[in-house]
Enzyme design. Structure first.
Site, PDB file in Angstrom:
ATOM      1  N   HIS A 147       0.829  -1.207   0.000  1.00  0.00           N
ATOM      2  CA  HIS A 147       0.000   0.000   0.000  1.00  0.00           C
ATOM      3  C   HIS A 147       0.868   1.264   0.000  1.00  0.00           C
ATOM      4  CE1 HIS A 147      -3.577   2.441   1.150  1.00  0.00           C
ATOM      5  NE2 HIS A 147      -2.672   3.161   1.783  1.00  0.00           N
ATOM      6  N   HIS A 150       3.114   1.577  -3.171  1.00  0.00           N
ATOM      7  CA  HIS A 150       2.324   1.936  -4.349  1.00  0.00           C
ATOM      8  C   HIS A 150       2.016   3.429  -4.362  1.00  0.00           C
ATOM      9  CE1 HIS A 150      -0.484   1.709  -7.606  1.00  0.00           C
ATOM     10  NE2 HIS A 150      -1.527   2.000  -6.850  1.00  0.00           N
TER      11      HIS A 150
END
Length: 287
Positions: A147, A150
């Site tokens: 997460h 990214h």
């Protein structure tokens, strides 16, 4: 010492400013990389250390209305970008999917494309708030390396694209990614309105599948520009974006495998165990 400093300044100007698109350099956060780098560093520090420490002895913040508003704004912005990524390059200018160089002219459509690439970058910066909300709501378990990596990567690659190649071959990234995020934030909106939707919305798993399809297409799209000798789009940038997309595909696949395929494989065993336990309980009641 002065000579070394002068040399470093020359290297900085050569690397950062020499190949920059003059049409976008005066837009917020674009003239220098340092504000964006600072945002990313603060984001990572807050998410991984300062935020959890701050919330350790506090109750979670109630951010339902804030998140609903945030999700609605994200949906609107991503739908807008998706539409612009279709209209401006592919309808107005007939972009090629095989190779498309950046038009650095002051043509009105090219200027609009460059400006919308900047908007896309700013939306990626805004995406960082998604993780901040998780920290403030004490949902740290939802924050994975994937997460954070990214979001960080999208901000930095967005800055690079805006600064040097606001248009051309990279437009497909904005088109696909905006579509994916529009769908994703619709899901977030529904679950923010009613958390019970997390249990009933069947397409939660398919969001990850959609992400993987995205990275397959973008990796292929980057590889075309790198391997095509007649394509004059900056190969060094595509050489950066290609492994990034491939790496993201691997990480999303690993996440998908662990969270969906593994559970699916053990589901029959759980059902069998539940049946056995139920039968045992019934036998105990009879006795």
């Amino acid at each position: 010492m002065a000579t070394l400093w002068q040399y470093l300044l020359e290297v900085y100007e050569d690397v950062v400013d020499k190949n920059a698109d003059p049409r976008v350099v005066n837009l917020p956060l674009i003239s220098s990389p340092f504000p964006t780098i600072a945002i990313v560093i603060i984001y990572n520090y807050f998410v991984n250390k300062w935020g959890p420490l701050l919330m350790k002895s506090r109750e979670p913040f109630e951010l339902k209305n804030v998140m609903i508003l945030f999700d609605i704004i994200q949906i609107i912005l991503n739908i807008y970008l998706f539409c612009m990524c279709i209209k401006l390059p592919f309808i107005d200018l007939s972009y090629s999917l095989i190779c498309e160089e950046v038009d650095y002219s002051d043509h009105p459509t090219s200027l609009s494309i460059a400006f919308n690439v900047w908007i896309y970058f700013m939306v990626k910066v805004m995406d960082l708030l998604d993780t901040v909300f998780m920290v403030l709501r004490k949902k740290e378990r939802q924050i994975s390396f994937l997460h954070v990596y990214h979001h960080t990567g999208m901000v930095m690659s967005g800055w690079i694209a805006t600064k040097y190649v606001p248009g051309g071959h990279v437009v497909l990234v904005g088109l696909i990614n905006s579509f994916v995020h529009a769908v994703m934030y619709v899901y977030y909106l529904l679950t923010a309105i009613n958390p019970e939707y997390k249990k009933s919305i069947w397409w939660k798993k398919h969001l990850t599948e959609l992400q993987m399809v995205q990275f397959i297409i973008l990796a292929w799209h980057s590889a075309i520009a790198v391997l095509n000798p007649s394509c004059n789009f900056p190969k060094i940038l595509m050489g950066i974006f290609f492994p990034q997309n491939f790496f993201m595909l691997i990480m999303f696949w690993d996440f998908y495998r662990k969270n969906y395929l593994s559970k699916k494989n053990i589901q029959p065993e759980k059902v069998l165990e539940n049946k056995v336990e139920t039968n045992n309980n019934m036998e105990k009641k009879v006795v």
